[in-house]
Scaffold this motif. Sequence first.
Motif, mmCIF file in Angstrom:
data_model
loop_
_atom_site.group_PDB
_atom_site.id
_atom_site.type_symbol
_atom_site.label_atom_id
_atom_site.label_comp_id
_atom_site.label_asym_id
_atom_site.label_seq_id
_atom_site.Cartn_x
_atom_site.Cartn_y
_atom_site.Cartn_z
ATOM 1 N N ARG A 211 60.231 81.841 56.205
ATOM 2 C CA ARG A 211 59.118 81.683 57.143
ATOM 3 C C ARG A 211 59.043 80.259 57.673
ATOM 4 O O ARG A 211 58.787 80.029 58.859
ATOM 5 C CB ARG A 211 57.790 82.063 56.476
ATOM 6 C CG ARG A 211 57.604 83.555 56.246
ATOM 7 C CD ARG A 211 56.158 83.853 55.889
ATOM 8 N NE ARG A 211 55.719 83.163 54.686
ATOM 9 C CZ ARG A 211 55.833 83.648 53.464
ATOM 10 N NH1 ARG A 211 56.388 84.843 53.274
ATOM 11 N NH2 ARG A 211 55.400 82.956 52.423
ATOM 12 N N ALA A 212 59.275 79.291 56.796
ATOM 13 C CA ALA A 212 59.168 77.889 57.195
ATOM 14 C C ALA A 212 60.224 77.514 58.229
ATOM 15 O O ALA A 212 59.998 76.634 59.064
ATOM 16 C CB ALA A 212 59.296 76.984 55.976
ATOM 17 N N ASP B 297 59.273 84.905 46.192
ATOM 18 C CA ASP B 297 58.227 84.277 46.994
ATOM 19 C C ASP B 297 58.711 82.965 47.603
ATOM 20 O O ASP B 297 58.421 82.655 48.765
ATOM 21 C CB ASP B 297 56.986 84.020 46.136
ATOM 22 C CG ASP B 297 56.244 85.294 45.792
ATOM 23 O OD1 ASP B 297 56.559 86.361 46.379
ATOM 24 O OD2 ASP B 297 55.346 85.241 44.918
ATOM 25 N N ALA B 298 59.447 82.184 46.806
ATOM 26 C CA ALA B 298 59.927 80.893 47.295
ATOM 27 C C ALA B 298 60.931 81.062 48.432
ATOM 28 O O ALA B 298 60.894 80.328 49.422
ATOM 29 C CB ALA B 298 60.562 80.104 46.150
ATOM 30 N N SER C 56 58.139 72.544 53.218
ATOM 31 C CA SER C 56 57.825 73.605 52.260
ATOM 32 C C SER C 56 57.689 73.048 50.855
ATOM 33 O O SER C 56 56.793 73.420 50.095
ATOM 34 C CB SER C 56 58.918 74.682 52.308
ATOM 35 O OG SER C 56 58.646 75.718 51.396
ATOM 36 N N ARG D 261 54.407 71.324 50.249
ATOM 37 C CA ARG D 261 53.237 72.215 50.176
ATOM 38 C C ARG D 261 53.232 73.067 48.922
ATOM 39 O O ARG D 261 52.178 73.466 48.438
ATOM 40 C CB ARG D 261 53.224 73.133 51.399
ATOM 41 C CG ARG D 261 52.801 72.433 52.673
ATOM 42 C CD ARG D 261 52.988 73.315 53.874
ATOM 43 N NE ARG D 261 52.387 72.728 55.070
ATOM 44 C CZ ARG D 261 52.700 73.083 56.310
ATOM 45 N NH1 ARG D 261 53.621 74.018 56.514
ATOM 46 N NH2 ARG D 261 52.129 72.505 57.339
ATOM 47 N N ASP D 262 54.421 73.385 48.399
ATOM 48 C CA ASP D 262 54.517 74.344 47.299
ATOM 49 C C ASP D 262 54.629 73.647 45.953
ATOM 50 O O ASP D 262 54.995 72.491 45.848
ATOM 51 C CB ASP D 262 55.732 75.255 47.496
ATOM 52 C CG ASP D 262 55.605 76.103 48.753
ATOM 53 O OD1 ASP D 262 54.466 76.299 49.213
ATOM 54 O OD2 ASP D 262 56.646 76.543 49.281
ATOM 55 N N ARG E 223 61.187 83.719 50.481
ATOM 56 C CA ARG E 223 60.485 84.228 51.662
ATOM 57 C C ARG E 223 59.690 83.108 52.342
ATOM 58 O O ARG E 223 59.614 83.046 53.573
ATOM 59 C CB ARG E 223 59.571 85.386 51.282
ATOM 60 C CG ARG E 223 60.324 86.635 50.838
ATOM 61 C CD ARG E 223 59.464 87.868 50.782
ATOM 62 N NE ARG E 223 60.218 89.004 50.261
ATOM 63 C CZ ARG E 223 61.083 89.718 50.989
ATOM 64 N NH1 ARG E 223 61.278 89.404 52.256
ATOM 65 N NH2 ARG E 223 61.731 90.734 50.451
ATOM 66 N N SER E 224 59.113 82.214 51.540
ATOM 67 C CA SER E 224 58.399 81.074 52.101
ATOM 68 C C SER E 224 59.356 80.176 52.878
ATOM 69 O O SER E 224 59.020 79.672 53.962
ATOM 70 C CB SER E 224 57.720 80.284 50.975
ATOM 71 O OG SER E 224 57.088 79.133 51.485
#
Length: 205
Positions: free
Chosen positions: A81-82, A74-75, A58, A61-62, A77-78
Amino acid sequence: MLAREVHDRIGSGLALALRRLDMLETTAAGSDPDAAERLRQVRAAVVDVLCATRQVTSALRDSPPAAAGFSVEDALRSFVRAMEISEPHVDLRVDGMDGLLPATVADAVFLAVREALRNAVAHANAGHVAVHLTWDAGELHASVADDGDGFDPATVARRGSTNGLLGMRERIQAVGGVTTVTSAPRRGTRITLWVPVKERNSRHV
């Protein structure tokens, strides 16, 4: 490219190992309690490494957390998900702070909450983890609570196994905040953060 390789080669292999451990743990539970406990410990270690691997993926990618306008929600939740997990169920709620926190506060809070969440997923043997962040009247409050095994904080401190908790405390203390850990065996764990935030509309410190 690197993020994809880490995910596909390392993350996928760990996920497969985890599924096999789940099957072995289920089989051993009814016949050999000691073996089941050892498998549970191995499973926790694999989950820990898997979460760390997906955390690295993550991050590759971010954009870095301290960027202007960084959204803690957002971070997080990312990150959830990851992790690509079905258990424990993670319930994430964020109120009143999207993109408005000073950068150093957003960075510290994100990293501390992420570490608390990763620990809950990897080690608590929980069915549910509730994450709640709210910002109101110049104060930010955050909590990560699970219904897992729990632990005795004093015993863990004596063993010297508190690097993750120490890192959380240091990050939050660096921005003027306080970290509280409440836990007991078989009663789950709650980690709470409090941080003063003076400039509601500032995106930088």
